[in-house]
Design an enzyme around this catalytic site. Structure first.
Site, short mmCIF file in Angstrom:
data_model
loop_
_atom_site.label_atom_id
_atom_site.label_comp_id
_atom_site.label_asym_id
_atom_site.label_seq_id
_atom_site.Cartn_x
_atom_site.Cartn_y
_atom_site.Cartn_z
CG ASN A 1 -10.73 64.52 113.29
OD1 ASN A 1 -10.47 63.72 114.20
ND2 ASN A 1 -9.88 65.47 112.94
CB THR B 1 -25.14 88.30 122.92
OG1 THR B 1 -25.00 89.36 123.88
CG2 THR B 1 -26.48 88.44 122.22
CB CYS C 1 -9.11 71.80 113.82
SG CYS C 1 -10.84 72.03 113.35
#
Length: 391
Positions: free
Chosen positions: A155, A244, A332
């Protein structure tokens, strides 16, 4: 504004945004049994089928997550815990020295909380996994291995990793007892992905690297791959990822994945040409620059520059002030600029590892963007070197 940080996040794909908006107005939880719930479930499963078809997977192999980091964690932590439950002697996690922080931190957490033995596989000076080191590890510890994780492409540098060889070596030494995982978050837009043909047990992807909104990703996991739950709740997504499932985000991910696969060859060629032009001009204007991984295969949109003596914080500030947005490495790392772990793994010292610039091109990048960068980069580097000499 010149945006050259597509590896951090890329521009939303209009078609993906439209798919999200269309489904976001739908009423119904896909776990509910009434008509609205069934309609939501039908939409969700259609998206799952589209993602699977585009990536050579079965729909049941697509586990939807919040993004690449969660997918990595589920593969590494969930795979390790399941393996150790089946056989307590399997307590080794192996990863390359250049893995994404999500994989590194997952392995660190397993070591500190669950007594895992962490094995870090070295890379060459070009940033490619040392396959001899993997072969040596397999010869010594195959019986204790639980998980091997090697990213498809790095990355920071964009250097492509020999994942096919990794799978082959692990299968020859340990059969299917060891979970082999690959983080393909950066690679999916530029490299072919056929999950079934890869023989990987698990593969991670992230929507916002492809043009979907932030908040959706997936782990492709073979149906026979055991994974332990890393969070608890209603048992959605094969019982391993409760919560969900966001129907609208899944629809956007399906569109973004299909677009990435369909445009991969043409867009890859376009980005490679832009990159070659960029690197040639940078070399002409900054003679002592080095391009990481230039001698080995890289993703077409990645340019990772080593600029000796330049203070990276100053460089990023100067570029930003001039309207050019770039980064020093992974977005990140909580926004903290520090020596590149990838460069340290490639054998560079800390000073050099603080003098790198990652430029990543994407769907919206044009020759004008490259020209705007080149117009300001040499002066910015010189000024950043002055700052570097004072530290």
């Amino acid at each position: 504004m010149t945006y050259l940080d597509h590896a951090a996040t890329t521009a939303p794909l209009p078609e993906a945004v439209e798919a999200f908006a269309r489904e976001a107005g739908r009423l119904g939880n896909p776990s509910s049994l009434h008509a609205a719930g069934r309609a939501a479930r039908a939409s969700l499963e259609t998206s799952r089928e589209r993602i699977a078809a585009a990536l050579g997977a079965e729909p049941t192999e697509v586990v939807l997550t919040s993004g690449g980091c969660e997918a990595d964690t589920l593969a590494v932590v969930g795979g390790f815990l399941a393996a150790r439950e089946a056989d307590p002697a399997r307590d080794v996690v192996a990863l390359s020295a250049i893995e994404h922080p999500a994989v590194r931190d997952a392995a660190d957490g397993l070591a500190s909380r669950h007594g895992a033995r962490r094995r870090v596989l070295p890379v060459t000076g070009d940033g490619v996994l040392d396959l001899d080191a993997l072969a040596g590890l397999l010869a010594a510890e195959a019986d204790g291995l639980a998980v091997v994780s090697v990213m498809a492409a790095n990355n920071e540098t964009g250097v492509v990793q020999p994942v096919e060889d990794v799978v082959r070596l692990v299968r020859e030494a340990a059969g299917t007892r060891v979970l082999v995982h690959s983080d393909a978050v950066q690679a999916l837009a530029s490299a072919p992905v056929d999950f079934a043909a890869s023989d990987l047990d698990a593969l991670s992807l992230s929507g916002h690297k492809l043009g979907a909104p932030v908040g959706i990703g997936a782990l492709l996991a073979q149906r026979t791959t055991p994974l332990a739950r890393v969070q608890h709740g209603g048992g959605q997504e094969r019982g391993v990822r409760s919560g969900t499932v966001p129907v609208a985000l899944a629809a956007a991910l399906a569109v973004a994945v299909e677009h990435a696969v369909a445009s991969r060859v043409a867009e890859g060629a376009r980005l490679a040409a832009l990159r070659e032009e960029l690197e040639a001009e940078v070399r002409a204007r900054i003679p002592d620059v080095r391009v990481s991984g230039a001698a080995v295969p890289r993703l077409p949109g990645f340019t990772h520059l080593v600029l000796p003596g330049a203070d990276v914080d100053a460089l990023l500030f100067l570029l930003d002030a001039a309207g050019v947005q770039a980064s020093a490495g992974s977005a990140c790392e909580a926004g903290v600029t520090q020596p590149s772990e990838v460069m340290l793994a490639m054998g560079e010292d800390e000073r050099t590892a603080r003098s790198v610039l990652r430029l990543t091109l994407g769907r919206t990048t044009t020759r004008d963007d490259v020209a705007e960068l080149l117009a300001v980069l040499p002066e910015a580097v010189e000024r950043a070197r002055v700052v570097g000499r004072g530290r």
